[in-house]
Design an enzyme around this catalytic site. Structure first.
Site, PDB file in Angstrom:
ATOM      1  N   HIS A 121      40.917 114.974 109.264  1.00 37.48           N
ATOM      2  CA  HIS A 121      40.541 114.406 110.562  1.00 37.48           C
ATOM      3  C   HIS A 121      41.588 114.747 111.603  1.00 37.48           C
ATOM      4  O   HIS A 121      42.573 115.385 111.302  1.00 37.48           O
ATOM      5  CB  HIS A 121      40.320 112.893 110.460  1.00 37.48           C
ATOM      6  CG  HIS A 121      41.448 112.159 109.798  1.00 37.48           C
ATOM      7  ND1 HIS A 121      42.623 111.901 110.427  1.00 37.48           N
ATOM      8  CD2 HIS A 121      41.563 111.661 108.542  1.00 37.48           C
ATOM      9  CE1 HIS A 121      43.426 111.246 109.603  1.00 37.48           C
ATOM     10  NE2 HIS A 121      42.816 111.100 108.451  1.00 37.48           N
ATOM     11  N   CYS A 129      44.963 111.442 102.783  1.00 42.69           N
ATOM     12  CA  CYS A 129      44.173 112.566 103.306  1.00 42.69           C
ATOM     13  C   CYS A 129      45.049 113.796 103.492  1.00 42.69           C
ATOM     14  O   CYS A 129      46.252 113.702 103.498  1.00 42.69           O
ATOM     15  CB  CYS A 129      43.540 112.181 104.633  1.00 42.69           C
ATOM     16  SG  CYS A 129      42.429 110.773 104.493  1.00 42.69           S
TER      17      CYS A 129
END
Length: 129
Positions: A121, A129
């Site tokens: 993201h 992540c």
């Protein structure tokens, strides 16, 4: 309904760059992420069928240390090869067009690795992540 940013057309600058590199807008991409260097590379297939580097972006944050993700909650970022399909794209992301990398893949599962919903993201934070 997808957000406005997900529906935004490519900029004239990126369209000119694609044209100069003989890369059709619709051709596949390959993303390589390097933890130690904190870089994300975008490679795109050109009209000859070969992949060429389109752009490199700095990564401001990734989780854990060098080495693969082993289990849910270890806060490690995965390492491996992952196929991204259109269904893994998140057009309603609170971040900039995030996508699920598809962890764990078959290799990860065969080695007993666990976890889910690991995303790339556009925010400068990471929780695995």
């Amino acid at each position: 309904m997808p957000s406005a940013k997900a529906l935004k057309p490519l900029s004239p600058q990126i369209m000119a760059e694609l044209a100069s590199k003989n890369m059709p807008k619709e051709s596949p991409i390959l993303v390589r992420i390097f933890k130690e260097e904190s870089e994300l590379e975008v490679w795109k297939q050109d009209t000859s069928g070969h992949y060429a580097l389109l752009r490199t972006f700095p990564i401001c944050r990734w989780s854990g240390e060098l080495g693969p993700k082993i289990r849910e909650g270890d806060r490690q970022a995965p390492e491996g090869f992952y196929t991204i399909t259109q269904g893994q794209m998140n057009p309603n992301s609170a971040y900039y067009l995030s996508f699920n990398i598809g962890y764990p893949n078959a290799f990860d599962r065969a080695h007993g690795r666990t976890g889910a919903q690991l995303m790339v993201h556009g925010d400068c934070s990471s929780r695995g992540c």
